[in-house]
Design an enzyme around this catalytic site. Structure first.
Site: not given
Length: 655
Positions: A122, A193, A241, A338-339, A362, A430, A475
Site C-alpha cells: 500500500q 491521509y 483503499r 488486521g489486529r 483479539c 489455583e 499457596a
C-alpha cells in the site's frame, strides 16, 4: 446495520471442521490478472520494524515471514511512503520513494511468495496526519491549511506544482513496487491521509479545480490512478483503499464515496479496499472493544450497490462466521483481518483445518496501537510472540522438566500453556474454584465478551495440551499442593484493598464486582480508570442510580478506546461530573468540582481507586523445594496485562 448470517449454527462436524466456512472463505478469486487462493486478506498494518531510513530490516523480514505463513491469500507488507521523510506517518515508515529501496522490498515479496501467498504494498503519503518528528522538520502538506491538532502544526496547502509532483511520486512508487516483484499495489486514499484529505470536505477547502465539488475533490486521486496505470501497464493490479465514510462532522459521506467509487471503476481500478475513519474518528479506523462487530459493513453496503468491482471488507470482523457471511452474502468478495491476525497469525490455517476453537481471539484493547505511538515495535497483549520471532516462540525443550505453576490468572495460564508446548510436564494450581483470576472478574464488565473468549481459549488450551489443573489449592497454606520439582512459576497475582476502612461503603472495582448484588440502589463511582467507567456502565444498566464523578475519564486509555468509551458513557443513564473529587464521604456525600462547587450525591456505595495491592507471596519453605523459581505477573509488580502475559511466556522459555 442489517443482519448478515449463514444460517443456524456453524455447520461443524465432529472434527470441528465447518464446511460452510471453508466453502465461503477458501474459494479462489481474481483481482484483475491476480489469482488468489482464498478470500482472506492480511491487512496492511504498521509495525515499526523497518530501519531508520525506511529500509527493510531483518526484524521486518522475520515478522513478515511469521505473519505470511498463516494462510491468507493476499498479504500486505504494510504501507510505504511515496515521499520521505515528508510523507512518513511515523519516524519509522517503510519507504518506496527511491530506487535504492527496491532490493529490500523484493526480499519482502520473496518471503511472502515462499509462504504461498500473493504480496501487495500500500503506497501512501501521510499529509497533515504526520508530525515534524516524523518528517524530520519538513513542513506538513495537505489539500488545505486544516491542521490535525495533535501534530502541533498547520499544514501548507499544496500548490499546483506540488500536486503535479505528487502525481509522479505515486506513479514512480507504483513502478518500484512492480519492479520488486509484488503482485499488486494499493493507493491509500483513506484514513485522512493526503489523498483522503483531498476527497473530504472537512479538510479540502480549496477553490481551484481540486476543491469544491466531489468531482473536483477526487481529481488528484483520478490523476494518480491514471499515471500509475500508464507506468505499470494494463495487467498489473491497482487497488484503491477508500473510506466508505469519515464518520465525523463535515467529513466524507457514503453519497460522495459512491460517486468516487463509480469514477474509479470507469478509470480502470481493479478493486476497492473499503475502510472507514480518520484520525478525527480514530475509533472507526481502529474499532475498539466498545464498538459492534462488523461496524463498517454498512459503508461497504453503500458502495456494493453502486459498482461491480471486487470489494474488500474490514472492520472488527471478529469471527470466522461473520467473515463467511460477508462473502457468502455477496456483500464483499474478500475479507481483511488486521489486529485479529496480530493476535493469531495462524487463524486462516486453523479455519481451513477445522480448528477454529483454537483461534486466539483479539480483545480489541488497542494496546498494539499504544506500542506504535510510543515508537516501539508492534506488540500484542494476547500474543507475546508477535514481532519477537524465534526469540520468543514455543519450541521443544532439550529435556522435559516437572513444572509447577501456582496461580491461574493470565500470567499463570500463559506460562502453563507455553511450558507444555515446549514439552514440559505442567501442573497448574489455583486457589479459586475457577481459573482466570482477575481476568475472570474484569470479563464481567460490559463490552468484555472478547476478553471472556480469550480466557475460555486459554482454559481450553490447557485442557487440549494436557496441563494438569488443580483448583482450590492455596499457596499460602500449601493446601493440596504437592511440593517439589524442577521449576516453580509463581503467578499468584495481587489483591487491591477493598476501600477506605473508615467508611464501609467504599469499595474498589474488584471488590464491587465480587459483591455486585449488595451494592445498593445508588452508587457514586469516583474511580476514573477504564474499569471504573465500565463498572459505572454496568451499574447503570442494572437500574441503579449512578454518578460518575472523576477528575478525568480513563486518562490512561488508548486514544480510540477512550473516545468510544466516552460515547458509551454519553448514551448511558448516569450522571457524569468531570473535574471532580470526593470532598466528604458522610451519608450525604459531597463532590467538589475544580471551580470549588460542592455537589451533594446520595450513595449507598462509593467506588474508589484501589490502594496499592498486596502481593500473594509463596511461602519460602515451598519455594525452597524447587530447583528454580520464577515470579511473574502481578506477583512481580506488573501493572499491565500485556506485560503479565509476556512475563508468563518468557518464564516458560527460560526453563
Amino acid at each position: 446495520m442489517d443482519a448478515v448470517t449463514i444460517g443456524k449454527g456453524d455447520g461443524s462436524g465432529p472434527s470441528g471442521r465447518s464446511d460452510a466456512l471453508v466453502e465461503a472463505l477458501f474459494r479462489p478469486f481474481r483481482i484483475g490478472s491476480l489469482r488468489l487462493s482464498n478470500r482472506l486478506v492480511h491487512a496492511p498494518m504498521h509495525s515499526n520494524f523497518g530501519d531508520a531510513e525506511g529500509g527493510v530490516s531483518e526484524r521486518l523480514l522475520d515478522y513478515v515471514d511469521t505473519q505470511s505463513r498463516g494462510g491468507a491469500g493476499l498479504f500486505y507488507v504494510e504501507h510505504a511512503a511515496v515521499e520521505a521523510p515528508r510523507g512518513n506517518n511515523s519516524p519509522i515508515t517503510l519507504n518506496a520513494s527511491h530506487e535504492r529501496y527496491v532490493a529490500g522490498l523484493a526480499e519482502l515479496a520473496d518471503v511472502v511468495h515462499a509462504n504461498g501467498a500473493k504480496a501487495a504494498v500500500q503506497i501512501d503519503h501521510a499529509g497533515r496526519q504526520s508530525n515534524l518528528r516524523s518528517t524530520r522538520g519538513l513542513p506538513l502538506i495537505s489539500s488545505s491549511e486544516v491542521p490535525w491538532v495533535p501534530s502541533g502544526t498547520v499544514p501548507r496547502a499544496m500548490t499546483g506544482q506540488d500536486i503535479r509532483d505528487m502525481v509522479q511520486k505515486f506513479a514512480e512508487a507504483a513502478v518500484r513496487v512492480q519492479l520488486a516483484g509484488f503482485d499488486a499495489v494499493t493507493l491509500h486514499a483513506g484514513h485522512g491521509y493526503l489523498l483522503s484529505s483531498f476527497l473530504s470536505p472537512f479538510t479540502n477547502k480549496r477553490e481551484d479545480e481540486y476543491g469544491g465539488s466531489i468531482e473536483n475533490r477526487m481529481r488528484l486521486l483520478v490523476e494518480i490512478l491514471a499515471a500509475c496505470r500508464e507506468r505499470v501497464g494494463p495487467a498489473f493490479p491497482i487497488i484503491c483503499r477508500l473510506n466508505g465514510a469519515d464518520h465525523h462532522p463535515g467529513g466524507l459521506t457514503n453519497e460522495d464515496v459512491v460517486t468516487v467509487a463509480r469514477r474509479l471503476e470507469e478509470e480502470g481500478v481493479d478493486a476497492l479496499d473499503m475502510t472507514s475513519g480518520t484520525r478525527e474518528s480514530g475509533h472507526w479506523q481502529f474499532p475498539t472493544l466498545y464498538m459492534d462487530p462488523g461496524l463498517q459493513l454498512d459503508d461497504v453496503r453503500a458502495v456494493r450497490s453502486a459498482v461491480s468491482l471486487p470489494l474488500i471488507a474490514i472492520g472488527k470482523i471478529n469471527t470466522p462466521e461473520l467473515a463467511a457471511s460477508v462473502v457468502s452474502s455477496g456483500l464483499a468478495d474478500l475479507v481483511a483481518f488486521g489486529r485479529e491476525l496480530l493476535a493469531d497469525p495462524q487463524m486462516p490455517q486453523k479455519i481451513r483445518s477445522g480448528r477454529k476453537s483454537e483461534i486466539r481471539p483479539c480483545i480489541y484493547c488497542n494496546d498494539c496501537m499504544m506500542q506504535l505511538r510510543s515508537f516501539r515495535g508492534v506488540a500484542c497483549t494476547v500474543n507475546p510472540s508477535l514481532g519477537r520471532g524465534s526469540r520468543l516462540a514455543p519450541r521443544e525443550a532439550a529435556a522435559a522438566r516437572q513444572v509447577t505453576v501456582i496461580g491461574g490468572g493470565p500470567a499463570g495460564l500463559t506460562a502453563a500453556i507455553w511450558a507444555r508446548q515446549c514439552g514440559h510436564d505442567v501442573t497448574l494450581y489455583e486457589r479459586e474454584p475457577d481459573l482466570g483470576g482477575k481476568l475472570r472478574l474484569s470479563a464481567m464488565l460490559p463490552y468484555r465478551s472478547e476478553q471472556r473468549r480469550w480466557l475460555d481459549y486459554m482454559i481450553a488450551e490447557c485442557g487440549r495440551l494436557g496441563v494438569q489443573t488443580i483448583l482450590g489449592a492455596d499457596a499460602a497454606s500449601g493446601a493440596r499442593i504437592e511440593a517439589g520439582g524442577d521449576v516453580l512459576i509463581v503467578a499468584t497475582g495481587s489483591e487491591a484493598a477493598a476501600g477506605n476502612p473508615a467508611d464501609e461503603r467504599t469499595q474498589s472495582v474488584e471488590t464491587a464486582l465480587r459483591r455486585f448484588e449488595a451494592l445498593g440502589e445508588s452508587v457514586l463511582v469516583a474511580d476514573g480508570s477504564q474499569q471504573g467507567c465500565e463498572l459505572a456502565l454496568l451499574l447503570a444498566a442494572s437500574g441503579r442510580a449512578v454518578t460518575l464523578a472523576v477528575g478525568e475519564v480513563a486518562p490512561d486509555s488508548e486514544a480510540a478506546v477512550r473516545v468510544s468509551l466516552l460515547e458509551r458513557l454519553g448514551s448511558a443513564r448516569l450522571r457524569i461530573i468531570e473535574g471532580a473529587a470526593i470532598a466528604a464521604s458522610e451519608p450525604a456525600c459531597e463532590v467538589r468540582t475544580r471551580d470549588g462547587e460542592r455537589i451533594p450525591v446520595a450513595a449507598d456505595t462509593i467506588i474508589v481507586p484501589p490502594a496499592p495491592p498486596a502481593v500473594h507471596a509463596v511461602p519460602g519453605d515451598l519455594a525452597a523445594k524447587f530447583a528454580a523459581v520464577h515470579v511473574v505477573g502481578d506477583a512481580a509488580g506488573t501493572t499491565r496485562l500485556m506485560d503479565a502475559v509476556f512475563a508468563g511466556a518468557a518464564a516458560a522459555m527460560r526453563i
